[in-house]
Write an enzyme that holds these catalytic residues in place. Structure first.
Site, mmCIF file in Angstrom:
data_model
loop_
_atom_site.group_PDB
_atom_site.id
_atom_site.type_symbol
_atom_site.label_atom_id
_atom_site.label_comp_id
_atom_site.label_asym_id
_atom_site.label_seq_id
_atom_site.Cartn_x
_atom_site.Cartn_y
_atom_site.Cartn_z
ATOM 1 N N CYS A 810 0.827 -1.199 0.000
ATOM 2 C CA CYS A 810 0.000 0.000 0.000
ATOM 3 C C CYS A 810 0.863 1.251 0.000
ATOM 4 O O CYS A 810 1.000 1.944 1.010
ATOM 5 C CB CYS A 810 -0.964 -0.021 1.174
ATOM 6 S SG CYS A 810 -2.199 -1.286 0.924
ATOM 7 N N TYR A 839 21.530 -6.178 -3.950
ATOM 8 C CA TYR A 839 20.638 -5.232 -3.272
ATOM 9 C C TYR A 839 19.169 -5.552 -3.511
ATOM 10 O O TYR A 839 18.338 -4.662 -3.623
ATOM 11 C CB TYR A 839 20.955 -3.781 -3.678
ATOM 12 C CG TYR A 839 22.377 -3.428 -3.363
ATOM 13 C CD1 TYR A 839 22.779 -3.219 -2.047
ATOM 14 C CD2 TYR A 839 23.345 -3.379 -4.362
ATOM 15 C CE1 TYR A 839 24.105 -2.950 -1.743
ATOM 16 C CE2 TYR A 839 24.674 -3.115 -4.067
ATOM 17 C CZ TYR A 839 25.046 -2.911 -2.761
ATOM 18 O OH TYR A 839 26.348 -2.657 -2.462
#
Ligand code: ASP
Ligand code: MG
Length: 858
Positions: A810, A839
């Site tokens: 969200c 990463y």
């Protein structure tokens, strides 16, 4: 919307190259069809066939020299060739226009001169002939365009009879109900650019290159949705590509910025075209008919990204400077008025002005009319007022971008090159868009190129900067730029391993071996330490170690991970490089006996006892930020890393006082670097700094080896890096060179697999939802990083359109990839996100309490 609301107009302008042969008109027809389909009405405004206006402009002189017929025939032949290709007969289709051409040419030869009115009529033939041919091409494509004579719609404002009134006129803009009425009922219309009529009904022109302006007038008059300028380059660029092919396509600009860039030079857009659309609030885009798939430059009042930013650099050469010096001007009312009166009297137009108490410097734009006689007159007129010096061939470098004032500090490094050369004049326009520096001959281009390189070239591709000119024009390679990614061949295995929900990272150990060995094999390197923060998966660590790399660790946790994976870990395999860490971490590292990098004065000054007898490496801040995004730049005045060069003496004193020996210097300037000489430059800075440190034997030039962000991006040439480092070693033979690559060995080895959860179409845009998002891969949100992604389930199917690939988190930033070309995609398909071996998993979080992707090796 009521039934009677007329459909909006979209005006499309096509330049000379875009209309030069019938095949191009097929593209035009296709583009028009797409727009008609989406509900717009289309007005096409076009130029003369490429080169024809130039030929017509030269025709009077040819006629006066007795070569009128030959030149007129050449122009006719050009149209005959076009017509033949389109299956038309030019002598029939253009009979009346050919007659006019012959009549005007003969008339000029007869009278012995060409009046501006005649020249206007002659030049207008270029557009009129092209219009006939274009109309036929569109009809042959099955379209039914309404033919509009531009002269019935555009009335020029200047009633005079001089050259300007005929050849370089303007038209009033603003909504025009008469034109709307004239085009009522038409879906598609075709008209000419460049030409208009005056109040007397004569043909006049809007200045060379004026088709853009015509199109802008039409767009304003019709209150169009958008004006599209189609030309042969894909938009406006951050610099003239002849200055640097690192010039970047500009994706979004304000009207003011576009106006400024258009005025600065580049012939892509006529500067006069911006005003009418800006006043009418019509969006403007600049695109290429040769590359219609590129979105080009979008120009509007609010292009979204309004961060102050340098967007373009230009150089004007052949500038003259008039330097006026004298004591008389101090507190003298009217000095400037008297001075400018001299310029006016001599007919010399001034560009930039700067004044101080005893000096006024003005710049004069290059102007062929500005001859020696005129300059002499100016000098004489000014002589009674002050001392006058004229400097020839100065160069004006202009920097452009909204809010330019707020980024001026970034120019400092580039301006350093003027330490011992004069900057003649600085001018900052009150509109806060333009900052100009005038320097001596041959300095301007170097400065502009340097500024572009420092501030624009490596800017990340995003809403403002698009691909570079070099990337756009790179000849398609016969062998692919890089070999097909490993996962092509492993597709089935990957589909088997793809998760039903969430996401999964899969690492290909063979690729890691290949990349890590390539680094380990660099002949000029003494050691390389893998920056394990990039990926600390045990299998990855083992593979990297087998390839011959040591480990660079930034936390005790990473050292502990190594110890748990390798029983036989030796301290010298570890380089510990903490940043702002607690004292105890240094104590532990010294006790362990690994290599240790200190990156501030505080540890040495505050806890000298910790380092007594220890050998340490100092991390230096080399003042040269590099990298694909601000957040991955780890040097320069804003970085928290390293000891500024100016503090190295103090660091030396602190180390001496502590009884520590400085055996190495280190710098790391940022990541994602693809220029091979970068590490050599860093090494040279370190070697210079090492002059203060008699015991230094190690120069650690950091990491940041770039990994391509897209399938066709340039790859770092490791061989070139090695050659550059060899040169460094040759210049500074006493040192061992170290490196600490992080992303490079692992990025390409990893992919993130996630199932498609849902598809949504909203406001015409397609969203493809995945089982995982920024909770697994935060690089796009954090760095604006770009990762290629494909529908692995439908790898062989053609792309059908653009889509945004999003996760389930969200946050609006949960966008993994914007505007990606994707095939028809369905729930349950597996999307592969490439280059996620570095990463990726290490930065994952449980945000929203959604488990991030798990990890597997292949
Ligand atoms: N054909 C005209 C010229 O070459 C106008 C244009 O192409 O924009 O100047
Ligand atoms: Mg043009």
């Amino acid at each position: 919307m009521s039934e009677s609301t007329p459909r909006p107009w979209r005006v499309m302008k096509f330049g000379g190259v875009s209309v030069a042969d019938p095949a191009r008109w097929t593209t035009i027809a296709e583009l028009a069809r797409q727009r008609l389909k989406s509900g717009d009405r289309v007005l096409i405004v076009h130029s003369a066939l490429a080169g024809v206006s130039n030929a017509l402009e030269a025709l009077p002189q040819a006629a006066l020299n007795g070569r009128g017929d030959a030149e007129a025939t050449a122009i006719k032949d050009r149209h005959r060739a076009f017509a033949a290709e389109a299956g038309l007969d030019a002598d029939q289709a253009l009979a009346d226009l050919f007659d006019t051409l012959d009549r005007l040419t003969a008339g000029i030869a007869l009278v012995g001169e060409a009046s501006p009115r005649v020249r206007a009529e002659l030049l207008s033939l270029g557009e009129l002939m092209a219009s006939r041919l274009g109309l036929a091409c569109l009809e042959a494509e099955g379209l039914t365009p309404h033919a509009l004579d531009a002269r019935t719609a555009l009335t020029a404002t200047d009633p005079g009879r001089d050259a300007r009134a005929y050849l370089d006129n303007v038209v009033a803009d603003g909504a025009d109900p008469d034109l709307s009425a004239q085009l009522e009922g038409a879906e598609l219309a075709l008209t000419q650019g460049f030409i208009a009529r005056n109040a007397r009904g004569e043909t006049v022109l809007l200045g060379r290159g004026g088709s853009d302006t015509s199109a802008a007038y039409f767009a304003a008059k019709l209150e169009a949705d958008e004006l599209e300028i189609w030309t042969d380059v894909p938009g406006l660029f951050s610099a003239d590509p002849r200055l640097t092919d690192g010039a970047r396509m500009l994706k979004a600009l304000t009207y003011q910025e576009a106006q400024e860039i258009a005025t600065m030079g580049g012939k892509v857009l006529h500067p006069r075209a911006v005003g009418p659309v800006r006043r009418a609030g019509v969006k403007l885009s600049v695109r290429s008919t040769l590359r219609p798939e590129l979105e080009g430059t979008a120009i509007s009042a609010n292009p979204g990204d309004d961060a102050p930013r340098l967007k373009a650099v230009s150089v004007k050469t052949g500038v003259k400077l008039v330097v006026i010096e004298g004591a008389n001007m101090w507190r003298q009312a009217g000095f400037l008025a008297d001075m400018f009166a001299c310029f006016k009297a001599c007919g010399v137009s001034v560009d930039l002005v700067s004044t101080s108490q005893t000096n006024v410097t003005v710049s004069l734009d290059p102007d062929p009319g500005l001859d020696e006689a005129r300059l002499k007159a100016l000098r004489e007129a000014l002589a009674p007022l002050a001392r006058v010096t004229i400097i020839d061939n100065a160069e004006a470098v202009s920097l452009l971008g909204s809010g330019i004032r707020r980024i001026l500090h970034q120019l400092a490094p580039a301006l350093e090159m003027f330490q011992d050369k004069p900057i003649r004049l600085v001018s900052q326009a009150a509109n806060d868009l333009n900052f100009t520096v005038v320097v001596d001959e041959d300095q301007g281009k170097a400065l502009a190129a340097r500024l572009h390189e420092e501030l624009i070239s490596s800017a990340h591709e995003g809403p403002v900067f698009g691909p570079s000119w070099a990337a756009l024009t790179a000849a398609p390679k016969t062998t692919p730029h890089r070999s097909a990614p490993w996962w092509h061949a492993r597709r089935d295995a990957l589909l088997d391993r793809a998760p039903q929900t969430g996401g999964r990272y899969v690492y290909d150990l063979e690729t890691i071996t290949a990349r890590a060995s390539a680094v380990a094999g660099l002949t000029s390197l003494s050691r390389a330490f893998y920056a394990m923060k990039a990926n600390n998966h045990p299998e990855v660590l083992k593979t990297v170690r087998e390839a011959g790399l040591g480990f660079e660790c930034v936390s005790p946790g990473e050292i502990a991970r190594l110890k748990s994976v390798f029983d036989d870990l030796k301290p010298e395999e570890v380089l510990f490089t903490p940043n702002f860490a607690h004292r105890s971490e240094y104590e532990d590292a010294v006790a362990f006996g690994s290599w240790l990098t200190i990156d501030g004065l505080h540890p040495l000054e505050a806890w000298p006892e910790v380092f007594k007898g220890a050998k340490v490496i100092l991390r230096v801040n080399p003042d040269r930020p590099r990298g694909h995004h601000d957040h991955v730049k780890t040097a320069g005045p804003k970085a928290k890393f390293g000891i500024p060069l100016s503090d190295l003496k103090a660091a030396k004193a602190a180390a001496d006082a502590a009884g520590a020996t400085v055996i190495g210097l280190h710098a790391h300037a940022g990541s994602g670097v693809t220029e091979s000489n970068h590490w050599r430059e860093i090494g040279a800075v370190l070697a210079k700094a090492a002059e203060t440190f008699p015991d230094v034997t190690i120069l650690n030039v950091g990491g940041g080896l770039g990994v391509p962000e897209s399938f066709d991006a340039p790859v770092l040439d490791l061989k070139a890096v090695d050659d550059d480092l060899a040169a460094l070693k040759k210049a500074h033979p006493g040192y061992d060179i170290w490196m600490e690559p992080g992303r490079y060995p692992v990025a390409e080895a990893g992919v993130l697999l996630a199932p498609v959860t849902q598809i949504k179409t909203a406001f015409g845009a397609r969203f493809i939802g995945l089982g995982t998002g920024m909770n697994s891969l935060i690089r796009p949100a954090l760095y604006g990083a770009r990762h290629e992604m494909v529908n692995l389930t439908r790898l062989d199917q053609p792309a059908t359109g653009l889509a945004s690939i999003v996760g389930p988190i969200c946050e609006s930033a949960d966008l993994l990839g914007a505007d990606r070309l994707m095939p028809e995609t369905h729930e349950g398909d597996v999307i592969l996100i490439s280059e996620t071996g570095a990463y990726g998993a290490v930065m994952a979080s449980r945000y929203n309490l959604r488990e991030p992707a798990d990890e597997a090796v292949i």
